[in-house]
Design an enzyme around this catalytic site. Structure first.
Site, PDB file in Angstrom:
ATOM      1  N   LEU A 125       0.873  -1.172   0.000  1.00  0.00           N
ATOM      2  CA  LEU A 125       0.000   0.000   0.000  1.00  0.00           C
ATOM      3  C   LEU A 125       0.904   1.214   0.000  1.00  0.00           C
ATOM      4  O   LEU A 125       1.928   1.244   0.704  1.00  0.00           O
ATOM      5  CB  LEU A 125      -0.904   0.018   1.240  1.00  0.00           C
ATOM      6  CG  LEU A 125      -2.009  -1.039   1.313  1.00  0.00           C
ATOM      7  CD1 LEU A 125      -2.747  -0.933   2.639  1.00  0.00           C
ATOM      8  CD2 LEU A 125      -2.975  -0.915   0.153  1.00  0.00           C
ATOM      9  N   ASP A 126       0.560   2.218  -0.798  1.00  0.00           N
ATOM     10  CA  ASP A 126       1.436   3.396  -0.850  1.00  0.00           C
ATOM     11  C   ASP A 126       1.411   4.131   0.482  1.00  0.00           C
ATOM     12  O   ASP A 126       0.580   3.866   1.358  1.00  0.00           O
ATOM     13  CB  ASP A 126       1.044   4.305  -2.011  1.00  0.00           C
ATOM     14  CG  ASP A 126      -0.382   4.787  -1.912  1.00  0.00           C
ATOM     15  OD1 ASP A 126      -0.714   5.476  -0.933  1.00  0.00           O
ATOM     16  OD2 ASP A 126      -1.187   4.450  -2.809  1.00  0.00           O
ATOM     17  N   VAL A 127       2.317   5.051   0.632  1.00  0.00           N
ATOM     18  CA  VAL A 127       2.544   5.690   1.924  1.00  0.00           C
ATOM     19  C   VAL A 127       1.308   6.450   2.409  1.00  0.00           C
ATOM     20  O   VAL A 127       1.091   6.591   3.632  1.00  0.00           O
ATOM     21  CB  VAL A 127       3.775   6.625   1.836  1.00  0.00           C
ATOM     22  CG1 VAL A 127       3.492   7.775   0.879  1.00  0.00           C
ATOM     23  CG2 VAL A 127       4.201   7.123   3.198  1.00  0.00           C
ATOM     24  N   ALA A 128       0.450   6.927   1.497  1.00  0.00           N
ATOM     25  CA  ALA A 128      -0.718   7.717   1.894  1.00  0.00           C
ATOM     26  C   ALA A 128      -1.966   6.867   2.087  1.00  0.00           C
ATOM     27  O   ALA A 128      -2.997   7.381   2.537  1.00  0.00           O
ATOM     28  CB  ALA A 128      -0.998   8.804   0.855  1.00  0.00           C
ATOM     29  N   THR A 129      -1.908   5.580   1.762  1.00  0.00           N
ATOM     30  CA  THR A 129      -3.072   4.693   1.866  1.00  0.00           C
ATOM     31  C   THR A 129      -3.041   3.960   3.202  1.00  0.00           C
ATOM     32  O   THR A 129      -1.987   3.501   3.651  1.00  0.00           O
ATOM     33  CB  THR A 129      -3.092   3.678   0.715  1.00  0.00           C
ATOM     34  OG1 THR A 129      -3.080   4.380  -0.530  1.00  0.00           O
ATOM     35  CG2 THR A 129      -4.336   2.804   0.789  1.00  0.00           C
TER      36      THR A 129
END
Length: 378
Positions: free
Chosen positions: A230-234
């Site tokens: 999962l990307d850093v903002a998710t």
């Protein structure tokens, strides 16, 4: 057969020198003859001295004992008949095992010498990486077996006997137990174990690793890694494990596991936006479309609109949908002319993120939950 053997021996026996036999040399008891006319084998003992004089008498044979021995041999051969052996073997087949199934399983898992396995499978089982990543490590020459670089993933090895090194680190002889964890990932963490200024989700398991020896005495510590990213903002659901085979199965597109996201939108959502998202967009040269798009009802405590987006990652024909891509949900929403305020993953397969699991917390997955992820009991 015993009677025939004795009769043949007596008929063919001769003495090269004259030999006189007296009553002092031999206590003669009986002499026998085999009768072929009777129904069963019988022995006759004639007492006529003229008959004895015409026959050869061997001094070291006790004929009375031989008669009894032949009767016993005949009786024993009747007892040990093939039919009796067949009955005995059938009893052995139908008899209950000496040890229970649980006892045999415990012996095989803890004491029985393990057979050799493929090198890539051993590395994946040790939690080095997924099976495919382990094969890449082997091809790159970063794995040595007994002091020699090994470039063949199919090489048969036994971690209990062979010295295996990956990137200069010794693979433990005793493999750690399998660990399956579900984490509610907070914002600002990356799904990587590489050293970086950004915090890794694996740092959230420091307390878990520190208390490992207390909870699992005598067991080596597992090497944890995330299944997918999962990307850093998710935020939301991410699976953490040390089982490379498990990670390969549930993350591969052939698993067909659906993933559900809740996208909070900054702005107003119209019907045309939903149509644009459902039609999909091109990501990395592949046309990707979601399996389902739904505008959720407005909630009093949430002023921004929320979209429910479901993706199914599976291998289909080229340039068709459902193949996992980086930032796929964000790209779908962006192509429709919308801007994402926050994104959260709430489901993988049939396993849904527990609503009471706080950000940064995790739970250990049980067999029913693993089954919901498409991983049966092992």
């Amino acid at each position: 057969m015993a009677v025939a053997a004795v009769t043949t021996a007596l008929s063919t026996f001769h003495i090269s020198k004259p030999y006189s036999i007296t009553r002092n040399h031999l206590q003669f008891r009986t002499f026998f003859a085999y009768s072929l006319s009777s129904r069963s084998s019988e022995f006759t003992t004639p007492c006529d001295s003229s008959f004895i004089e015409n026959k050869l008498v061997v001094p070291w044979i006790d004929y009375a004992y031989s008669t009894r021995h032949l009767h016993v041999t005949a009786d024993s051969s009747a007892v040990n008949s093939p039919a009796k052996k067949k009955v005995r073997s059938s009893k052995e087949l139908t008899s209950e095992p000496r040890y229970s199934k649980a006892a045999r399983r415990f012996y095989n898992e803890n004491f029985r010498e393990s057979s050799s396995q493929r090198l890539s499978k051993v590395l994946a089982a040790a939690g080095v990486a997924s099976r495919r990543s382990c094969e890449e490590l082997i091809f790159d020459g970063r794995v040595t077996v007994n002091g020699s670089v090994c470039n063949t993933p199919q090489t048969r090895v036994d971690p209990k006997k062979d010295m295996i090194y990956v990137n200069g680190n010794r693979l433990p002889k005793k493999l750690p137990p399998k660990v399956y964890l579900a984490l509610n990932k907070p914002k600002g963490y990356i799904c990587s174990a590489a050293e970086s200024q950004t915090k890794s989700v694996l740092s959230l398991f420091n307390d878990y690793m520190k208390s490992w020896d207390k909870r699992n005495p005598g067991q080596p510590k597992p090497r944890l890694f995330t299944v997918g990213r999962l990307d850093v903002a998710t935020t939301g659901l991410i699976i953490v494990t040390n089982d490379g085979e498990f990670a390969q199965k549930i993350s591969h597109p052939s698993s067909g596991l659906s993933k559900e996201y809740i996208a909070t939108i900054d702005g107003t959502v119209h019907k045309r936006h939903l149509i644009a998202i459902s039609e999909g967009t091109v990501i990395d040269g592949v046309h990707c479309t979601p399996d389902a798009v739904e505008l959720l009802p407005q909630q009093p405590d949430k002023t921004r609109p929320r979209l429910r987006i479901v993706l199914i990652h599976c291998c289909l024909e080229v340039n068709t949908v459902h193949e996992g891509r980086n930032h796929e949900v964000r790209e779908l929403v962006k192509s429709a002319g919308l801007q994402i305020y926050s994104l959260k993953r709430i489901r993988i397969g049939a396993f849904r993120l527990p609503p009471d699991l706080l950000l940064g917390k995790y739970i250990e997955l049980k067999p029913p939950q693993l089954k919901a992820l498409g991983w049966g009991e092992k």
